[in-house]
Motif scaffolding. Structure first.
Motif, PDB file in Angstrom:
ATOM      1  N   GLU A  18      75.012  95.152  60.234  1.00  0.00           N
ATOM      2  CA  GLU A  18      75.868  93.981  60.365  1.00  0.00           C
ATOM      3  C   GLU A  18      74.804  92.913  60.834  1.00  0.00           C
ATOM      4  OE1 GLU A  18      78.380  94.482  63.722  1.00  0.00           O
ATOM      5  OE2 GLU A  18      79.747  96.088  62.818  1.00  0.00           O
ATOM      6  N   ASN A  19      75.281  91.656  60.612  1.00  0.00           N
ATOM      7  CA  ASN A  19      74.538  90.374  60.961  1.00  0.00           C
ATOM      8  C   ASN A  19      74.687  90.236  62.384  1.00  0.00           C
ATOM      9  OD1 ASN A  19      77.088  89.121  61.423  1.00  0.00           O
ATOM     10  ND2 ASN A  19      76.675  87.320  60.431  1.00  0.00           N
ATOM     11  N   GLU A  20      73.845  89.420  63.117  1.00  0.00           N
ATOM     12  CA  GLU A  20      73.752  89.072  64.463  1.00  0.00           C
ATOM     13  C   GLU A  20      75.238  88.824  65.169  1.00  0.00           C
ATOM     14  OE1 GLU A  20      70.997  85.886  64.998  1.00  0.00           O
ATOM     15  OE2 GLU A  20      69.497  87.186  64.336  1.00  0.00           O
ATOM     16  N   ASP A  21      75.841  88.150  64.505  1.00  0.00           N
ATOM     17  CA  ASP A  21      77.292  87.823  65.151  1.00  0.00           C
ATOM     18  C   ASP A  21      78.373  88.852  64.909  1.00  0.00           C
ATOM     19  OD1 ASP A  21      76.255  85.378  65.680  1.00  0.00           O
ATOM     20  OD2 ASP A  21      76.761  84.387  63.673  1.00  0.00           O
ATOM     21  N   GLY A  22      78.088  89.798  63.945  1.00  0.00           N
ATOM     22  CA  GLY A  22      78.938  90.904  64.044  1.00  0.00           C
ATOM     23  C   GLY A  22      80.064  90.594  63.066  1.00  0.00           C
ATOM     24  N   ASP A  23      79.918  89.822  62.155  1.00  0.00           N
ATOM     25  CA  ASP A  23      81.115  89.261  61.486  1.00  0.00           C
ATOM     26  C   ASP A  23      80.900  89.448  59.851  1.00  0.00           C
ATOM     27  OD1 ASP A  23      79.323  87.133  61.257  1.00  0.00           O
ATOM     28  OD2 ASP A  23      80.749  85.651  61.557  1.00  0.00           O
ATOM     29  N   ILE A  24      79.870  89.894  59.641  1.00  0.00           N
ATOM     30  CA  ILE A  24      79.463  90.162  58.012  1.00  0.00           C
ATOM     31  C   ILE A  24      78.554  91.662  58.021  1.00  0.00           C
ATOM     32  CG2 ILE A  24      77.900  89.470  55.935  1.00  0.00           C
ATOM     33  CD1 ILE A  24      78.515  86.646  56.811  1.00  0.00           C
ATOM     34  N   VAL A  25      79.112  92.301  57.254  1.00  0.00           N
ATOM     35  CA  VAL A  25      78.416  93.502  56.864  1.00  0.00           C
ATOM     36  C   VAL A  25      77.853  93.648  55.605  1.00  0.00           C
ATOM     37  CG1 VAL A  25      78.730  96.137  56.648  1.00  0.00           C
ATOM     38  CG2 VAL A  25      80.288  94.939  58.365  1.00  0.00           C
ATOM     39  N   ARG A  26      76.571  93.655  55.612  1.00  0.00           N
ATOM     40  CA  ARG A  26      75.856  93.907  54.506  1.00  0.00           C
ATOM     41  C   ARG A  26      75.430  95.360  54.122  1.00  0.00           C
ATOM     42  NH1 ARG A  26      70.123  94.443  54.139  1.00  0.00           N
ATOM     43  NH2 ARG A  26      69.136  93.752  52.112  1.00  0.00           N
ATOM     44  N   ARG A  27      75.865  95.740  52.798  1.00  0.00           N
ATOM     45  CA  ARG A  27      75.673  96.926  52.266  1.00  0.00           C
ATOM     46  C   ARG A  27      74.824  96.979  51.271  1.00  0.00           C
ATOM     47  NH1 ARG A  27      79.376  99.682  55.071  1.00  0.00           N
ATOM     48  NH2 ARG A  27      81.416  98.706  55.293  1.00  0.00           N
ATOM     49  N   ARG A  28      73.712  97.795  51.208  1.00  0.00           N
ATOM     50  CA  ARG A  28      72.770  98.069  49.979  1.00  0.00           C
ATOM     51  C   ARG A  28      73.412  99.147  49.367  1.00  0.00           C
ATOM     52  NH1 ARG A  28      69.947  95.288  47.340  1.00  0.00           N
ATOM     53  NH2 ARG A  28      68.493  96.793  47.016  1.00  0.00           N
ATOM     54  N   ARG A  29      73.475  98.913  47.863  1.00  0.00           N
ATOM     55  CA  ARG A  29      74.313 100.109  47.245  1.00  0.00           C
ATOM     56  C   ARG A  29      73.122 100.295  45.924  1.00  0.00           C
ATOM     57  NH1 ARG A  29      79.827 100.494  47.903  1.00  0.00           N
ATOM     58  NH2 ARG A  29      80.696  98.981  49.374  1.00  0.00           N
ATOM     59  N   ARG A  30      73.330 101.773  45.609  1.00  0.00           N
ATOM     60  CA  ARG A  30      72.645 102.347  44.371  1.00  0.00           C
ATOM     61  C   ARG A  30      73.740 102.743  43.270  1.00  0.00           C
ATOM     62  NH1 ARG A  30      71.152 106.901  42.372  1.00  0.00           N
ATOM     63  NH2 ARG A  30      71.957 108.129  43.932  1.00  0.00           N
ATOM     64  N   CYS A  31      73.565 102.338  41.962  1.00  0.00           N
ATOM     65  CA  CYS A  31      74.458 102.843  40.983  1.00  0.00           C
ATOM     66  C   CYS A  31      74.046 104.317  40.672  1.00  0.00           C
ATOM     67  CB  CYS A  31      74.306 102.045  39.794  1.00  0.00           C
ATOM     68  SG  CYS A  31      75.248 102.765  38.538  1.00  0.00           S
ATOM     69  N   VAL A  32      74.957 105.175  40.563  1.00  0.00           N
ATOM     70  CA  VAL A  32      74.699 106.597  40.180  1.00  0.00           C
ATOM     71  C   VAL A  32      74.346 106.731  38.981  1.00  0.00           C
ATOM     72  CG1 VAL A  32      75.857 108.918  40.219  1.00  0.00           C
ATOM     73  CG2 VAL A  32      76.487 107.408  41.932  1.00  0.00           C
ATOM     74  N   GLN A  33      74.866 105.819  38.021  1.00  0.00           N
ATOM     75  CA  GLN A  33      74.821 105.854  36.396  1.00  0.00           C
ATOM     76  C   GLN A  33      73.329 105.567  36.127  1.00  0.00           C
ATOM     77  OE1 GLN A  33      76.832 107.623  34.582  1.00  0.00           O
ATOM     78  NE2 GLN A  33      75.317 107.029  32.866  1.00  0.00           N
ATOM     79  N   CYS A  34      73.171 104.156  36.370  1.00  0.00           N
ATOM     80  CA  CYS A  34      71.805 103.534  35.864  1.00  0.00           C
ATOM     81  C   CYS A  34      70.854 103.376  36.787  1.00  0.00           C
ATOM     82  CB  CYS A  34      72.162 101.962  35.462  1.00  0.00           C
ATOM     83  SG  CYS A  34      72.584 100.932  36.898  1.00  0.00           S
TER      84      CYS A  34
END
Length: 157
Positions: A18-34
């Protein structure tokens, strides 16, 4: 979430913050296929006010346009992308907090200038020169003196 590289719908979340203000969630994702990685942002979707431009036309608020104008002013400056996103989120929050259905573009421009002044003084002068339509060097000098006064006032506090 569909992979932006190969289009496969199978992705895994590898990190969530979450960012400092708690109003945005950042997600790192990985593709299973590529096996490529990408970032997504999750935020609350609220009805933003319309922006009334100087010529009287009304347009929908566009966060991408806000980010683009701030990024352009910050071009080749060492300001992290997360700080730009956070500044844009603060501007968006202030616009929502106004509770108005329509907001003049001048109000948005002033909010952007305040945030840029905190992030980077050079970017502030760049943005102000376009926003305030500087026509001569004296206007640039005035903006630079304004930024210098702000810095001196903070240092003496």
């Amino acid at each position: 979430m569909k992979c932006p590289f190969c289009g496969d719908p199978s992705t895994q979340v590898t990190d969530t913050r979450e960012n400092e203000d708690g109003d945005i969630v950042r997600r790192r994702r990985r593709c299973v296929q590529c096996d490529k990685r990408f970032t997504t942002y999750e935020r609350i979707d609220l009805k933003m006010p319309h922006i009334v431009k100087r010529n009287g036309t009304r347009v929908e608020f566009d966060r991408n346009k806000l980010n683009a104008s701030m990024t352009l002013a910050l071009r080749k400056r060492s300001v992290p992308l997360e700080d730009i996103e956070a500044a844009a989120a603060r501007i968006e929050g202030k616009l929502l907090a106004m509770g108005e259905r329509e907001i003049p573009s001048e109000a948005v421009g002033e909010l952007v200038m305040r945030e840029l002044k905190k992030l980077d003084k050079v970017a502030y002068v760049r943005y102000a020169s376009v926003y305030r339509n500087f026509e001569d060097v004296d206007k640039f000098s005035e903006a630079i003196r304004e930024v210098s006064r702000t810095r001196r006032t903070k240092q003496s506090s």
